[in-house]
Design an enzyme around this catalytic site. Structure first.
Site, short mmCIF file in Angstrom:
data_model
loop_
_atom_site.label_atom_id
_atom_site.label_comp_id
_atom_site.label_asym_id
_atom_site.label_seq_id
_atom_site.Cartn_x
_atom_site.Cartn_y
_atom_site.Cartn_z
N VAL A 82 0.85 -1.13 -0.45
CA VAL A 82 -0.05 -0.14 -0.47
C VAL A 82 1.01 1.28 -0.33
O VAL A 82 1.71 1.37 0.62
CB VAL A 82 -1.26 0.20 1.53
CG1 VAL A 82 -1.80 1.02 0.92
CG2 VAL A 82 -1.28 -1.29 1.37
N LYS A 83 0.63 2.03 -1.33
CA LYS A 83 1.83 3.10 -1.29
C LYS A 83 0.48 4.48 -0.48
O LYS A 83 -0.09 4.59 -0.89
CB LYS A 83 1.89 3.50 -3.08
CG LYS A 83 2.56 4.87 -2.71
CD LYS A 83 2.98 4.40 -4.79
CE LYS A 83 4.16 5.62 -4.98
NZ LYS A 83 4.48 5.41 -6.76
#
Length: 173
Positions: A82-83
């Site tokens: 997850v960025k």
């Protein structure tokens, strides 16, 4: 050394993998918008091409929304990272997701101290952003301008700005 491709263009990713030059992929909403199809489907296809970490970015501004989006991205494939942007809300989200053993990639990191803060919050990866002229601190007015071409201009500017959090380093990472 690991190479991460910063793209959502599937043909480029296939080529990178075939050349042995793709250990992972980082995407963002702008890159995904350039591709045909639903962004989730594009990311799902990327995860099937590259076995390494695939970063999918959240768009919410608050930590609760970021966490919710992050959990949704992780449902796409087990190699999704997850960025999350380097903001206070982003650091909160990184900490929450890390406590759930969800890997995160902190993006928009401009300084070493920001990278350390992201790591302390639990980020598994850091995506440093190059400094651009618009992201540099403005020259302070309290110091007289130095002559163009003066070899100490950058050092003087950095000294005037001081060691505040978010200060750009004198040299790039």
């Amino acid at each position: 050394m690991k190479f991460f491709l910063d793209t959502a263009h599937v043909p480029d990713i296939r080529e990178g993998v075939s050349l042995g030059l793709c250990d992972g992929v980082t995407t963002n909403p702008s890159l995904l918008a350039k591709e045909k199809g639903d962004p989730r489907d594009v990311v799902r296809e990327i995860t099937k091409i590259c076995d390494g970490p695939i970063s999918a970015e959240v768009v919410s501004l608050g930590s609760e929304g970021m966490v919710r989006e992050g959990l949704e991205w992780r449902k796409v494939a087990s190699n999704i990272v997850v960025k999350i942007p380097m903001t206070v809300e982003g650091l909160k989200a990184i900490r929450i997701l890390a406590s759930q053993e969800i890997p995160t990639n902190c993006t928009l990191v401009f300084t070493p101290i920001q990278a350390l803060m992201a790591a302390k919050a639990g980020a598994a990866m850091i995506s440093p952003s190059p400094a651009t002229p618009s992201s540099r601190p403005a020259e302070p007015t309290r110091s007289p301008p130095l002559e163009p071409g003066c070899c100490h201009h950058d050092e003087q500017l950095a000294d005037d700005v001081g060691p505040a959090v978010g200060q750009l380093p004198r040299t790039s990472i």
